[in-house]
Scaffold this active site. Structure first.
Site, PDB file in Angstrom:
ATOM      1  N   HIS A   1      15.330 -39.343  66.900  1.00 33.18           N
ATOM      2  CA  HIS A   1      15.628 -40.637  66.921  1.00 33.18           C
ATOM      3  C   HIS A   1      15.039 -41.303  65.534  1.00 33.18           C
ATOM      4  CE1 HIS A   1      16.431 -40.777  71.133  1.00 33.18           C
ATOM      5  NE2 HIS A   1      15.180 -39.739  71.331  1.00 33.18           N
TER       6      HIS A   1
ATOM      7  N   SER B   1      22.314 -47.253  37.554  1.00 31.59           N
ATOM      8  CA  SER B   1      23.146 -48.721  37.597  1.00 31.59           C
ATOM      9  C   SER B   1      23.430 -49.301  36.472  1.00 31.59           C
ATOM     10  CB  SER B   1      22.021 -49.394  38.461  1.00 31.59           C
ATOM     11  OG  SER B   1      22.322 -50.647  38.391  1.00 31.59           O
TER      12      SER B   1
ATOM     13  N   LYS C   1      17.167 -47.317  38.371  1.00 32.72           N
ATOM     14  CA  LYS C   1      17.854 -46.529  39.661  1.00 32.72           C
ATOM     15  C   LYS C   1      18.443 -45.182  39.220  1.00 32.72           C
ATOM     16  CE  LYS C   1      19.159 -48.232  43.046  1.00 32.72           C
ATOM     17  NZ  LYS C   1      20.104 -49.052  43.302  1.00 32.72           N
TER      18      LYS C   1
ATOM     19  N   GLU D   1      26.421 -39.537  48.821  1.00 33.16           N
ATOM     20  CA  GLU D   1      27.062 -40.748  49.557  1.00 33.16           C
ATOM     21  C   GLU D   1      28.685 -40.895  49.561  1.00 33.16           C
ATOM     22  OE1 GLU D   1      23.945 -44.282  48.196  1.00 33.16           O
ATOM     23  OE2 GLU D   1      25.622 -44.098  47.018  1.00 33.16           O
TER      24      GLU D   1
END
Length: 468
Positions: free
Chosen positions: A164, A285, A291, A298
C-alpha cells in the site's frame, strides 16, 4: 527498368469505372504495410520456387521471376524503390513493379495464391520475428537485473519493502532486482510461446478454400522456416489470434516495465532519495535549473497506454468479423508495428540505464528502519515463544501504538513498558528488531535473506545460460 504504361489495377478486369480518389486514399495501406516488403518477397521467392518444383511454371519462368524479385528487394533495402499509392499495398506494389521489370510473365507469380494467404504469411513472418527479437531484448534486460542483484549483495544493500506504499518490512535491494528479473523471465517465455504457436504457414490457403493447383505447402512452409502448414485454409486467412497473443504478451511486459518506472520515479525523488538516475537518461527544466527529470521512466510508464491500446484496438477489430478475410483486417498491422517499436526502445533504454544508476545505501537503510518495519519480527518472536500468532499480533500492535504516540521506535521502549505488555518481552529482544536481523531471518525459499538471495542469483544465472 521499363515503365508500365497502364494504370489499370491488377484486379481491375471486372470494373468499368476508375476508383474514386478519396476511396483510393482510404483503401490504400502501402503507407504502413511496405514495412512487410522483405517478408513479402521472401514468401514470393518460396512460392515461385515451389511452383517450379511442382512443374506448374517452367524453369525459365521461375528464373526470370526470381531474378526480378531479387532486384526489387535490393532496391527496397537500398531505399531506391518507388512506393505508389495507386498500387494500394505492399503486395501490389511489388507485383506491379515486377511486371514493369520482366513483363507479362510476372503475372504467373500469383498462380495458386491470393492476397489473403499472402498477407497472412507476410504478417506471421513479421510477428514471429518481432516476438523472437523482443524475447532477446527482454532476456538482455533480465540479465541486467540479475547482474545488479549480484552487484548489490555483498555487502547487502537494505531497503524498505512496501505494501500500500507504506513501509512494511525491510528487504535486500538485490531481492527487489530479482523480483523484476522473475517477471521478465515469464515475459520472455510468453513471447517465445507465442512465436512457437504462430509458427505455421498460411501460404497456399488461397483466398479461403485452398487451390486446385498441385502445390506443395510443406515445401513452402519449410522454405520460410515454419514448422508446418496451417491445417485449415479458412482459418489460415481469417485468424489474427497470433497477433493478439503477441500484443497480449507485449501488454503484460510493458505493464511490468511501467511498474518499474513508477518505482524508479518515486525512489529518485528528493523525498525518497534512494537512487540517482544517470544524467544520460534524464533531462532538465527550461525554467528551474535544479531539476533532474526522470523522463525515460515517465515516458515508459506513459507508453504502456499505447501498447494496451494496440491490444484493445485489435481485439475490437476482430470481434465482429465473419470468416474469412475482411478489409477490417487491414487494421491489424499498425498496432503491432507500434507496440513492437515501443517495446524495442524501452527495453534497450532500461538495459542501458540501470547499470548507471547510483543507489544510496545509507538513505535506504535509514528508511527501512522507520515505520516500525520490524514489528512482524517481534510478533514472530512472541509466537515462537508459544503465544498464538493472533494474540502476538495484537500485543505488538499495542506496542506500535504506544511507540507511535510517544514518537519512538520499538527498540526505544523501556523494559518496564515491554514487560507490562507481555512477560516474554524485554529490552533483550531489541537485537531482533534491527533491519539486518530482520532481513537475515527470512530464510524461507525465495525469501530476502542474503544467502537465499545469493542462491536465487546463481539459479537465475544458470537459467540465463540455458535460455541463451
Amino acid at each position: 527498368m521499363t515503365t508500365n504504361t497502364s494504370d489499370k489495377k491488377l484486379w481491375g478486369g471486372r470494373f468499368a469505372e476508375a476508383t474514386d480518389g478519396l476511396v483510393e486514399r482510404f483503401n490504400a495501406s502501402v503507407g504502413f504495410d511496405q514495412r512487410l516488403a522483405e517478408q513479402d518477397i521472401r514468401a514470393s521467392l518460396a512460392h515461385v520456387a515451389m511452383l517450379g518444383q511442382q512443374g506448374i511454371l517452367e524453369g525459365a519462368e521461375v528464373a526470370r521471376i526470381t531474378g526480378g524479385l531479387q532486384e526489387i528487394l535490393t532496391a527496397i533495402l537500398a531505399g531506391n524503390f518507388e512506393w505508389r499509392l495507386d498500387r494500394e499495398d505492399v503486395h501490389m506494389n511489388v507485383e506491379a513493379d515486377l511486371r514493369d521489370r520482366i513483363g507479362g510473365v510476372a503475372g504467373k507469380l500469383h498462380t495458386a495464391r491470393s492476397r489473403n494467404d499472402q498477407v497472412a504469411t507476410d504478417f506471421r513472418l513479421f510477428v514471429r520475428e518481432a516476438a523472437q527479437n523482443l524475447a532477446q531484448l527482454t532476456r538482455a534486460l533480465r540479465a541486467t537485473f540479475v547482474a545488479e542483484a549480484e552487484r548489490h549483495l555483498d555487502p547487502p544493500v537494505l531497503m524498505p519493502g512496501y505494501t500500500h506504499l507504506q513501509v512494511a518490512q525491510p528487504i535486500a535491494l538485490s531481492h527487489w532486482f530479482l523480483a523484476y528479473a522473475e517477471m521478465l523471465e515469464r515475459d520472455e517465455g510468453r513471447l517465445l510461446d507465442a512465436a512457437e504457436r504462430m509458427n505455421e504457414s498460411p501460404l497456399g490457403a488461397g483466398a479461403l478454400a485452398g487451390t486446385p493447383w498441385p502445390i506443395d505447402r510443406e515445401a513452402t512452409a519449410r522454405a520460410l522456416g515454419f514448422a508446418r502448414p496451417m491445417r485449415n485454409s479458412l482459418d489460415a486467412v481469417a485468424s489474427r489470434d497470433f497477433a493478439l497473443e503477441f500484443l497480449s504478451a507485449c501488454a503484460i511486459l510493458i505493464a511490468h516495465l511501467s511498474r518499474l518506472s513508477e518505482e524508479l520515479i518515486l525512489f529518485s525523488t528528493f523525498e525518497f532519495g534512494f537512487v540517482t538516475l544517470p544524467d544520460s537518461h534524464t533531462t532538465g527544466s527550461s525554467i528551474m535549473p535544479q531539476k533532474k527529470n526522470p523522463d525515460v521512466s515517465e515516458l515508459a510508464r506513459g507508453k504502456a497506454g499505447r501498447v494496451f491500446g494496440a491490444l484493445m484496438g485489435l481485439l475490437t477489430v476482430v470481434k465482429g468479423t465473419p470468416l474469412a478475410y475482411n478489409k477490417d483486417l487491414q487494421e491489424d498491422k499498425e498496432s503491432v508495428f507500434d507496440a513492437y517499436d515501443t517495446l524495442s526502445i524501452v527495453l534497450r533504454l532500461y538495459a542501458d540505464m540501470l547499470p548507471k544508476a547510483e543507489w544510496h545505501a545509507t538513505t535506504m537503510r535509514q528508511a527501512a528502519s522507520r515505520g516500525y518495519s520490524t514489528a512482524t519480527d517481534l510478533a514472530d518472536f512472541l509466537a515462537m515463544g508459544g503465544l498464538p500468532f493472533r494474540e502476538a499480533h495484537e500485543v505488538v500492535g499495542g506496542l506500535v501504538g504506544l511507540a507511535s504516540r510517544t514518537g519512538r521506535q520499538l527498540w526505544e521502549l523501556s523494559d518496564e513498558e515491554l514487560r507490562a505488555v507481555h512477560p516474554l518481552l524485554s529490552a533483550e529482544v531489541a537485537s531482533r528488531l534491527t533491519v539486518e536481523a530482520s532481513v537475515s531471518s527470512r530464510q524461507s525459499f525465495g525469501g530476502t535473506a542474503p544467502d537465499q538471495v545469493g542462491k536465487q542469483i546463481q539459479a537465475a544465472l544458470e537459467r540465463l545460460k540455458e535460455h541463451a
